[in-house]
Design an enzyme around this catalytic site. Sequence first.
Site, PDB file in Angstrom:
ATOM      1  N   ARG A  91       5.686  -1.209   9.123  1.00  0.00           N
ATOM      2  CA  ARG A  91       4.803  -2.218   9.679  1.00  0.00           C
ATOM      3  C   ARG A  91       4.902  -3.454   8.789  1.00  0.00           C
ATOM      4  O   ARG A  91       4.663  -3.383   7.581  1.00  0.00           O
ATOM      5  CB  ARG A  91       3.371  -1.697   9.672  1.00  0.00           C
ATOM      6  CG  ARG A  91       2.443  -2.728  10.214  1.00  0.00           C
ATOM      7  CD  ARG A  91       1.014  -2.295  10.128  1.00  0.00           C
ATOM      8  NE  ARG A  91       0.230  -3.229  10.916  1.00  0.00           N
ATOM      9  CZ  ARG A  91      -1.027  -3.072  11.193  1.00  0.00           C
ATOM     10  NH1 ARG A  91      -1.652  -1.987  10.790  1.00  0.00           N
ATOM     11  NH2 ARG A  91      -1.673  -3.972  11.882  1.00  0.00           N
ATOM     12  N   HIS A 180      -2.051  -8.268  15.244  1.00  0.00           N
ATOM     13  CA  HIS A 180      -2.382  -7.066  16.031  1.00  0.00           C
ATOM     14  C   HIS A 180      -1.456  -6.884  17.229  1.00  0.00           C
ATOM     15  O   HIS A 180      -1.803  -6.174  18.187  1.00  0.00           O
ATOM     16  CB  HIS A 180      -3.822  -7.119  16.619  1.00  0.00           C
ATOM     17  CG  HIS A 180      -4.922  -6.995  15.617  1.00  0.00           C
ATOM     18  ND1 HIS A 180      -6.141  -7.641  15.778  1.00  0.00           N
ATOM     19  CD2 HIS A 180      -5.018  -6.293  14.474  1.00  0.00           C
ATOM     20  CE1 HIS A 180      -6.923  -7.340  14.762  1.00  0.00           C
ATOM     21  NE2 HIS A 180      -6.267  -6.533  13.961  1.00  0.00           N
ATOM     22  N   ARG A 241     -14.919 -11.489   8.326  1.00  0.00           N
ATOM     23  CA  ARG A 241     -14.221 -12.786   8.490  1.00  0.00           C
ATOM     24  C   ARG A 241     -15.010 -13.700   9.415  1.00  0.00           C
ATOM     25  O   ARG A 241     -15.591 -13.251  10.402  1.00  0.00           O
ATOM     26  CB  ARG A 241     -12.827 -12.575   9.079  1.00  0.00           C
ATOM     27  CG  ARG A 241     -11.880 -11.951   8.093  1.00  0.00           C
ATOM     28  CD  ARG A 241     -10.520 -11.734   8.705  1.00  0.00           C
ATOM     29  NE  ARG A 241     -10.044 -10.410   8.359  1.00  0.00           N
ATOM     30  CZ  ARG A 241      -9.125  -9.744   9.020  1.00  0.00           C
ATOM     31  NH1 ARG A 241      -8.536 -10.264  10.074  1.00  0.00           N
ATOM     32  NH2 ARG A 241      -8.758  -8.540   8.634  1.00  0.00           N
ATOM     33  N   GLU A 383      -0.933   2.374  16.895  1.00  0.00           N
ATOM     34  CA  GLU A 383       0.084   1.443  16.398  1.00  0.00           C
ATOM     35  C   GLU A 383       1.268   2.195  15.791  1.00  0.00           C
ATOM     36  O   GLU A 383       2.407   1.752  15.909  1.00  0.00           O
ATOM     37  CB  GLU A 383      -0.540   0.494  15.369  1.00  0.00           C
ATOM     38  CG  GLU A 383      -1.485  -0.504  16.023  1.00  0.00           C
ATOM     39  CD  GLU A 383      -2.383  -1.218  15.036  1.00  0.00           C
ATOM     40  OE1 GLU A 383      -3.400  -0.621  14.624  1.00  0.00           O
ATOM     41  OE2 GLU A 383      -2.081  -2.353  14.669  1.00  0.00           O
TER      42      GLU A 383
END
Length: 399
Positions: A91, A180, A241, A383
């Site tokens: 990744r 993402h 965030r 993922e």
Amino acid sequence: MIVLVINSGSSSLKYQLFDMGNETMLAKGLIERIGMPGSLLTHRPSGQEPLVIRQAIADHMAAIALAVKALTEPNHGVIASMQAIEAIGHRVAHGGDRFTDAALIDKQVMAAIVSLFPVAPLHNPPAVMGIEACQQMLPAVPQIAVFDTAFHQSIPEAAYMYALPWALHEKYNLRRYGFHGTSHRFVARRLAALMQKPLEALKIITCHLGNGSSLCAVDRGQSIDTTMGFTPLEGLMMGTRVGDIDPAAVLFIMEHEGYTSEQVRDFLNKRCGVLGVSGLSSDFRDLEREAQQGNARCRLALDMFAYRVKKYIGAYTAAMNGLDALVFTAGIGENSAMMRAKICADLTYLGIAVDEEKNIRDGEGDISAVDSRCRVFVIPTNEELMIAQDTFRIARENA
Ligand code: AMP
């Protein structure tokens, strides 16, 4: 083909081993506190008791060696030897505007990942450490980089540009990239399979709502917009965030709090979002519990989060001139019926109606009301499997 998937952080490393013959996960593991006191490996072979090894793990090289040892160990191992590993997928957060797909790692690809260190200082360097460790440990095995940004390279210029002088855009490649991508792509494909329709016939909004959150407008299989931008700070409000904010407010905070750019970056990434508003937690389970008990700031944080998701759903429906399906995924999207209901409330104008009973569910499924024009689904993201599928495809193409 046996594929090893590596997700390498600065002090942690996650791995999953897949048999791509039937796309089953054979084992997964997490190595924590690399280069720190108290480092450990938790190895979980599928269907067996986990194995915990506590030992000094000095660097990523030692971490990969330990992962391979656990995968091949007589009692908890799932393969006879490391020669069984036929491809490795990594990744990689940032592929800039160069990578529109996963790529076989060679010298040029490595150099491109390294050249993106200035725009992804937290994420690309540990990915390179993981790649280099695997290259040393398993030099004959093809290694593939799967980028979080690649899926969003189809976003049109009008959507990815910032209203900055052209010279700055050219000098620094300052533009929106989105993140993402692996998750948005996985759930969009899975949705098409569940709806038994070609992805190319669907207008979808995928809502990846977790500690980091983003929405993606997937128009006939292509990402045409997403909420994260140059960095994963833009867009939705998140656990810690800030998301979208007037840039002048950031300057105001710097001037009045005396923050350096490093301090303000840390502040906007780690001390804002629902944590900042609630003053209590970044975890939505805590916020939901406290809001129910009457905590007004926790309720406000949840209301703000839902409102911003709703606003982007409206925006992306406009961008695609329609919407066939909405997908919820990741920690909050998969698990919080309350948040899904809150986001979908009063969206009947867009043809969205959630069935209250179907919404209270675990795992994958359609939660739309029978008369909902737009289908609403919960789809757990995976993922690692998407990375394994990309790795398998690219390794075969290059065999
Ligand atoms: P992720 O980043 O996808 O692992 O998502 C992690 C976040 O999902 C956590 O911080 C929680 O806020 C949220 N989450 C997980 N389970 C639940 C739940 N049952 N209800 C509400 N939020 C949850």
